[in-house]
Design a protein around this motif. Structure first.
Motif, PDB file in Angstrom:
ATOM      1  N   MET A   1       0.842  -1.191   0.000  1.00  0.00           N
ATOM      2  CA  MET A   1       0.000   0.000   0.000  1.00  0.00           C
ATOM      3  C   MET A   1       0.880   1.246   0.000  1.00  0.00           C
ATOM      4  SD  MET A   1      -3.147   1.036  -0.032  1.00  0.00           S
ATOM      5  CE  MET A   1      -4.083  -0.398   0.519  1.00  0.00           C
ATOM      6  N   PHE A   2       0.469   2.232  -0.791  1.00  0.00           N
ATOM      7  CA  PHE A   2       1.203   3.487  -0.898  1.00  0.00           C
ATOM      8  C   PHE A   2       0.259   4.645  -0.567  1.00  0.00           C
ATOM      9  CE2 PHE A   2       2.804   0.318  -3.822  1.00  0.00           C
ATOM     10  CZ  PHE A   2       4.161   0.294  -3.546  1.00  0.00           C
ATOM     11  N   THR A   3       0.805   5.856  -0.548  1.00  0.00           N
ATOM     12  CA  THR A   3      -0.009   7.018  -0.207  1.00  0.00           C
ATOM     13  C   THR A   3      -0.098   8.040  -1.333  1.00  0.00           C
ATOM     14  OG1 THR A   3       1.816   8.337   0.696  1.00  0.00           O
ATOM     15  CG2 THR A   3       0.747   6.764   2.186  1.00  0.00           C
ATOM     16  N   GLY A   4       0.743   7.912  -2.353  1.00  0.00           N
ATOM     17  CA  GLY A   4       0.751   8.900  -3.422  1.00  0.00           C
ATOM     18  C   GLY A   4       1.565  10.135  -3.088  1.00  0.00           C
ATOM     19  N   ILE A   5       2.312  10.086  -1.986  1.00  0.00           N
ATOM     20  CA  ILE A   5       3.225  11.172  -1.637  1.00  0.00           C
ATOM     21  C   ILE A   5       4.621  10.760  -2.106  1.00  0.00           C
ATOM     22  CG2 ILE A   5       4.162  12.607   0.202  1.00  0.00           C
ATOM     23  CD1 ILE A   5       1.155  12.961  -0.309  1.00  0.00           C
ATOM     24  N   ILE A   6       5.074  11.355  -3.187  1.00  0.00           N
ATOM     25  CA  ILE A   6       6.327  10.943  -3.809  1.00  0.00           C
ATOM     26  C   ILE A   6       7.506  11.274  -2.899  1.00  0.00           C
ATOM     27  CG2 ILE A   6       7.824  11.231  -5.826  1.00  0.00           C
ATOM     28  CD1 ILE A   6       5.093   9.776  -6.273  1.00  0.00           C
ATOM     29  N   GLU A   7       8.380  10.294  -2.717  1.00  0.00           N
ATOM     30  CA  GLU A   7       9.540  10.486  -1.849  1.00  0.00           C
ATOM     31  C   GLU A   7      10.747  11.022  -2.608  1.00  0.00           C
ATOM     32  OE1 GLU A   7       9.790   7.508   1.628  1.00  0.00           O
ATOM     33  OE2 GLU A   7       9.324   6.295  -0.140  1.00  0.00           O
ATOM     34  N   GLU A   8      10.801  10.709  -3.892  1.00  0.00           N
ATOM     35  CA  GLU A   8      12.007  11.055  -4.643  1.00  0.00           C
ATOM     36  C   GLU A   8      11.734  10.907  -6.137  1.00  0.00           C
ATOM     37  OE1 GLU A   8      16.674   9.446  -4.869  1.00  0.00           O
ATOM     38  OE2 GLU A   8      15.218   8.515  -3.510  1.00  0.00           O
ATOM     39  N   VAL A   9      12.399  11.727  -6.931  1.00  0.00           N
ATOM     40  CA  VAL A   9      12.400  11.533  -8.379  1.00  0.00           C
ATOM     41  C   VAL A   9      13.666  10.761  -8.724  1.00  0.00           C
ATOM     42  CG1 VAL A   9      12.546  12.625 -10.640  1.00  0.00           C
ATOM     43  CG2 VAL A   9      11.029  13.575  -8.894  1.00  0.00           C
ATOM     44  N   GLY A  10      13.475   9.530  -9.181  1.00  0.00           N
ATOM     45  CA  GLY A  10      14.603   8.716  -9.606  1.00  0.00           C
ATOM     46  C   GLY A  10      14.819   8.873 -11.100  1.00  0.00           C
ATOM     47  N   ASN A  11      15.802   8.168 -11.624  1.00  0.00           N
ATOM     48  CA  ASN A  11      16.028   8.203 -13.066  1.00  0.00           C
ATOM     49  C   ASN A  11      16.244   6.792 -13.583  1.00  0.00           C
ATOM     50  OD1 ASN A  11      18.764   8.532 -11.684  1.00  0.00           O
ATOM     51  ND2 ASN A  11      19.409   8.084 -13.776  1.00  0.00           N
ATOM     52  N   VAL A  12      15.741   6.548 -14.778  1.00  0.00           N
ATOM     53  CA  VAL A  12      15.864   5.227 -15.389  1.00  0.00           C
ATOM     54  C   VAL A  12      17.306   5.032 -15.849  1.00  0.00           C
ATOM     55  CG1 VAL A  12      15.078   3.702 -17.229  1.00  0.00           C
ATOM     56  CG2 VAL A  12      13.453   5.255 -16.114  1.00  0.00           C
ATOM     57  N   LEU A  13      17.983   4.069 -15.242  1.00  0.00           N
ATOM     58  CA  LEU A  13      19.353   3.750 -15.650  1.00  0.00           C
ATOM     59  C   LEU A  13      19.347   2.875 -16.896  1.00  0.00           C
ATOM     60  CD1 LEU A  13      20.903   2.976 -12.141  1.00  0.00           C
ATOM     61  CD2 LEU A  13      21.024   5.116 -13.440  1.00  0.00           C
ATOM     62  N   SER A  14      18.396   1.948 -16.937  1.00  0.00           N
ATOM     63  CA  SER A  14      18.254   1.078 -18.106  1.00  0.00           C
ATOM     64  C   SER A  14      16.900   0.402 -18.054  1.00  0.00           C
ATOM     65  CB  SER A  14      19.363   0.017 -18.146  1.00  0.00           C
ATOM     66  OG  SER A  14      19.249  -0.870 -17.042  1.00  0.00           O
ATOM     67  N   ILE A  15      16.420  -0.008 -19.209  1.00  0.00           N
ATOM     68  CA  ILE A  15      15.214  -0.828 -19.291  1.00  0.00           C
ATOM     69  C   ILE A  15      15.392  -1.777 -20.464  1.00  0.00           C
ATOM     70  CG2 ILE A  15      13.997   0.979 -20.600  1.00  0.00           C
ATOM     71  CD1 ILE A  15      11.390  -0.125 -19.218  1.00  0.00           C
ATOM     72  N   HIS A  16      15.344  -3.066 -20.164  1.00  0.00           N
ATOM     73  CA  HIS A  16      15.581  -4.102 -21.168  1.00  0.00           C
ATOM     74  C   HIS A  16      14.295  -4.895 -21.372  1.00  0.00           C
ATOM     75  CE1 HIS A  16      19.865  -3.238 -21.055  1.00  0.00           C
ATOM     76  NE2 HIS A  16      19.849  -3.363 -19.738  1.00  0.00           N
ATOM     77  N   ARG A  17      13.821  -4.947 -22.598  1.00  0.00           N
ATOM     78  CA  ARG A  17      12.579  -5.637 -22.922  1.00  0.00           C
ATOM     79  C   ARG A  17      12.856  -6.983 -23.582  1.00  0.00           C
ATOM     80  NH1 ARG A  17      12.322  -0.344 -23.878  1.00  0.00           N
ATOM     81  NH2 ARG A  17      10.619   0.897 -22.980  1.00  0.00           N
ATOM     82  N   SER A  18      11.946  -7.927 -23.347  1.00  0.00           N
ATOM     83  CA  SER A  18      12.012  -9.237 -23.984  1.00  0.00           C
ATOM     84  C   SER A  18      10.591  -9.742 -24.140  1.00  0.00           C
ATOM     85  CB  SER A  18      12.837 -10.212 -23.136  1.00  0.00           C
ATOM     86  OG  SER A  18      12.171 -10.488 -21.913  1.00  0.00           O
ATOM     87  N   ASN A  19      10.438 -10.936 -24.701  1.00  0.00           N
ATOM     88  CA  ASN A  19       9.103 -11.507 -24.865  1.00  0.00           C
ATOM     89  C   ASN A  19       8.434 -11.785 -23.525  1.00  0.00           C
ATOM     90  OD1 ASN A  19       9.301 -11.470 -27.656  1.00  0.00           O
ATOM     91  ND2 ASN A  19      10.146 -13.548 -27.775  1.00  0.00           N
ATOM     92  N   SER A  20       9.227 -11.945 -22.481  1.00  0.00           N
ATOM     93  CA  SER A  20       8.674 -12.280 -21.167  1.00  0.00           C
ATOM     94  C   SER A  20       8.379 -11.061 -20.306  1.00  0.00           C
ATOM     95  CB  SER A  20       9.630 -13.209 -20.416  1.00  0.00           C
ATOM     96  OG  SER A  20      10.903 -12.598 -20.257  1.00  0.00           O
ATOM     97  N   GLY A  21       8.692  -9.859 -20.793  1.00  0.00           N
ATOM     98  CA  GLY A  21       8.446  -8.649 -20.022  1.00  0.00           C
ATOM     99  C   GLY A  21       9.596  -7.675 -20.143  1.00  0.00           C
ATOM    100  N   ALA A  22       9.975  -7.071 -19.026  1.00  0.00           N
ATOM    101  CA  ALA A  22      11.078  -6.110 -19.043  1.00  0.00           C
ATOM    102  C   ALA A  22      11.751  -6.091 -17.679  1.00  0.00           C
ATOM    103  CB  ALA A  22      10.581  -4.714 -19.405  1.00  0.00           C
ATOM    104  N   ILE A  23      12.984  -5.642 -17.667  1.00  0.00           N
ATOM    105  CA  ILE A  23      13.727  -5.419 -16.425  1.00  0.00           C
ATOM    106  C   ILE A  23      14.146  -3.959 -16.411  1.00  0.00           C
ATOM    107  CG2 ILE A  23      15.778  -6.000 -15.082  1.00  0.00           C
ATOM    108  CD1 ILE A  23      15.733  -8.757 -16.373  1.00  0.00           C
ATOM    109  N   ILE A  24      13.792  -3.260 -15.335  1.00  0.00           N
ATOM    110  CA  ILE A  24      14.112  -1.838 -15.218  1.00  0.00           C
ATOM    111  C   ILE A  24      15.089  -1.622 -14.073  1.00  0.00           C
ATOM    112  CG2 ILE A  24      12.146  -1.341 -13.700  1.00  0.00           C
ATOM    113  CD1 ILE A  24      11.923   1.389 -15.100  1.00  0.00           C
ATOM    114  N   SER A  25      16.050  -0.749 -14.294  1.00  0.00           N
ATOM    115  CA  SER A  25      16.972  -0.324 -13.244  1.00  0.00           C
ATOM    116  C   SER A  25      16.742   1.161 -12.997  1.00  0.00           C
ATOM    117  CB  SER A  25      18.426  -0.568 -13.654  1.00  0.00           C
ATOM    118  OG  SER A  25      18.690  -1.946 -13.783  1.00  0.00           O
ATOM    119  N   VAL A  26      16.519   1.513 -11.740  1.00  0.00           N
ATOM    120  CA  VAL A  26      16.199   2.893 -11.373  1.00  0.00           C
ATOM    121  C   VAL A  26      17.271   3.431 -10.436  1.00  0.00           C
ATOM    122  CG1 VAL A  26      14.521   4.412 -10.256  1.00  0.00           C
ATOM    123  CG2 VAL A  26      13.730   2.460 -11.613  1.00  0.00           C
TER     124      VAL A  26
END
Length: 222
Positions: A1-26
Motif C-alpha cells: 500500500m502506498f499514499t501517493g506522496i512521492i519520496e524522490e524523483v529517480g532516473n531510469v538507468l536502463s530498461i531491457h525488454r524481452s518476450n517475457s516482459g522487461a527489467i528496469i533499473s532505477v
C-alpha cells in the motif's frame, strides 16, 4: 500500500525488454534507506518488486500485463520517474490509499497556468473508468496523489492542479500536451461498486444487475 506522496524523483538507468516482459533499473538515493530485495516500490504509480539493489539504485521486473496497461513501456534511459516506498504501518497517511495497481492511462490534453499552480486537463483511455471520479475526489496520477475536479463523464476527462510543492518533487512538470500518464482510480470506490454488485443475497453481480440508482437507495447511499 502506498499514499501517493512521492519520496524522490529517480532516473531510469536502463530498461531491457524481452518476450517475457522487461527489467528496469532505477537510480535513486532516499528510497534505498532500509530497502531489501522483495520490498515493494512504486515507480510512476506502478507497484514493482525489488529484485536487486545496491548503493546506486534498484532493479525490478515488469510483467507483460504491466507493460500493456501502464506507460512503463514508454520509458527510456535517462527518464525521470516518481518513486515511493510502501507505506510503513506506523507512518502518517498523508495522501490517499494507493495500491500501485494502475487501472488505465490518460492523455494530457492541455496544460495552463493557474496562479502559482499548473492546471492539467486529462482524458482517460478507458472511458468507463470515469465512474470512479468525483468532484474533489482523489486519484493517483503517475503515482502522485492529486485532487480532481471538472469531471466530465461524457468525455471521460478531468482536471487537476499541481501546486508548487508537487511541482518541485515530481516529474509532472516535465510533461507536455499529448503525453501519457498512469491512472489509478479511487480504491474505495472500486470496492463499493463490487460489493454493491453482489447485493445482500450473495448472488453474482450479473444476476443482480450490477449497481443501480435503486440499489444505492436501498443501501442508504442516496
Amino acid at each position: 500500500m502506498f499514499t501517493g506522496i512521492i519520496e524522490e524523483v529517480g532516473n531510469v538507468l536502463s530498461i531491457h525488454r524481452s518476450n517475457s516482459g522487461a527489467i528496469i533499473s532505477v537510480g535513486c538515493n532516499h528510497v534505498l534507506s532500509g530497502v531489501k530485495d522483495g520490498d515493494s516500490i512504486a515507480v510512476n504509480g506502478v507497484c514493482l518488486t525489488v529484485t536487486r539493489h545496491d548503493s546506486a539504485g534498484f532493479q525490478a521486473d515488469i510483467s507483460n500485463e504491466s507493460l500493456r496497461v501502464t506507460s512503463l513501456g514508454q520509458l527510456k534511459s535517462g527518464d525521470g520517474v516518481n518513486v515511493e516506498r510502501a507505506m510503513a504501518a506506523t507512518g502518517r497517511f498523508d495522501g490517499h490509499m494507493v495500491a500501485g495497481h494502475v487501472d488505465t492511462t490518460a492523455q494530457i490534453m492541455d496544460i495552463s497556468r493557474d496562479g502559482n499552480s499548473w492546471k492539467f486537463r486529462l482524458r482517460l483511455h478507458q472511458p468507463e473508468c470515469i465512474r470512479y471520479f468525483i468532484e474533489r475526489g482523489s486519484a493517483s496520477i503517475d503515482g502522485v496523489s492529486l485532487t480532481v475536479f471538472d469531471v466530465d463523464t461524457a468525455t471521460a476527462s478531468f482536471t487537476f492542479n499541481l501546486i508548487p510543492h508537487s511541482q518541485s518533487l515530481t516529474t509532472l512538470t516535465t510533461k507536455k500536451s499529448g503525453d501519457v500518464v498512469n491512472i489509478e482510480c479511487d480504491l474505495v470506490a472500486k470496492y463499493i461498486e463490487r460489493l454493491l454488485g453482489f447485493g445482500t443475497s450473495g448472488a453474482t453481480p450479473a444476476s443482480q444487475g450490477g449497481v443501480s440508482m435503486e440499489l444505492l437507495r436501498q443501501h442508504g447511499f442516496m
